[in-house]
Motif scaffolding. Structure first.
Motif, mmCIF file in Angstrom:
data_model
loop_
_atom_site.group_PDB
_atom_site.id
_atom_site.type_symbol
_atom_site.label_atom_id
_atom_site.label_comp_id
_atom_site.label_asym_id
_atom_site.label_seq_id
_atom_site.Cartn_x
_atom_site.Cartn_y
_atom_site.Cartn_z
ATOM 1 N N CYS A 1 0.279 8.438 -4.674
ATOM 2 C CA CYS A 1 -0.618 7.819 -3.703
ATOM 3 C C CYS A 1 -1.535 8.882 -3.109
ATOM 4 C CB CYS A 1 0.170 7.141 -2.592
ATOM 5 S SG CYS A 1 1.166 5.753 -3.164
ATOM 6 N N THR B 1 -3.112 4.223 2.965
ATOM 7 C CA THR B 1 -3.332 2.793 2.708
ATOM 8 C C THR B 1 -2.797 2.388 1.338
ATOM 9 O OG1 THR B 1 -5.594 3.306 1.983
ATOM 10 C CG2 THR B 1 -5.313 2.525 4.253
ATOM 11 N N GLU B 2 -2.897 3.290 0.379
ATOM 12 C CA GLU B 2 -2.365 3.016 -0.953
ATOM 13 C C GLU B 2 -0.836 2.923 -0.910
ATOM 14 O OE1 GLU B 2 -2.689 4.855 -5.472
ATOM 15 O OE2 GLU B 2 -3.617 5.940 -3.806
ATOM 16 N N TYR C 1 0.182 -0.316 0.615
ATOM 17 C CA TYR C 1 0.030 -1.396 -0.361
ATOM 18 C C TYR C 1 1.276 -1.505 -1.240
ATOM 19 C CZ TYR C 1 -1.488 -3.818 -4.558
ATOM 20 O OH TYR C 1 -1.556 -4.669 -5.629
ATOM 21 N N HIS C 2 1.781 -0.384 -1.727
ATOM 22 C CA HIS C 2 2.971 -0.394 -2.588
ATOM 23 C C HIS C 2 4.201 -0.881 -1.821
ATOM 24 C CE1 HIS C 2 1.066 1.282 -6.093
ATOM 25 N NE2 HIS C 2 0.585 2.287 -5.376
ATOM 26 N N ASP D 1 4.121 -2.972 0.712
ATOM 27 C CA ASP D 1 3.932 -4.415 0.890
ATOM 28 C C ASP D 1 4.275 -5.193 -0.369
ATOM 29 O OD1 ASP D 1 3.187 -4.179 3.525
ATOM 30 O OD2 ASP D 1 1.033 -4.257 3.125
ATOM 31 N N ARG D 2 3.980 -4.623 -1.524
ATOM 32 C CA ARG D 2 4.323 -5.289 -2.791
ATOM 33 C C ARG D 2 5.838 -5.486 -2.913
ATOM 34 N NH1 ARG D 2 0.465 -5.981 -7.122
ATOM 35 N NH2 ARG D 2 2.395 -6.732 -8.002
#
Length: 78
Positions: free
Chosen positions: A38, A42-43, A46-47, A49-50
């Protein structure tokens, strides 16, 4: 009474400049989240949250909130 390991809570620069503690890295590794690839917080969020879309994990949810707050305070112009 459990002793708090403050050393594990210190933020350390990781690959691509992310600041994460050893404690946070342990949680990310536990759930198979590859923070080393990452480039931005923010990246990483995102992971996280996935993973949370698939399963409700309180520990990971808490980490997500903590990292989002840190990202806001470090990267938002005031």
């Amino acid at each position: 009474m459990d002793e708090i390991d403050f050393e594990k809570r210190f933020l350390k620069p990781r690959k691509h400049g992310l600041l994460l503690s050893d404690e946070e890295v342990e949680v990310l590794n536990r759930y198979g989240i590859d923070y080393e690839n990452c480039f931005q917080m923010t990246e990483l969020l995102y992971h996280i949250d996935r993973v949370l879309e698939e399963e409700e994990i309180a520990e990971l949810e808490d980490l997500s909130i903590q990292l989002a707050e840190r990202n806001y305070y470090q990267n938002t112009n005031k």
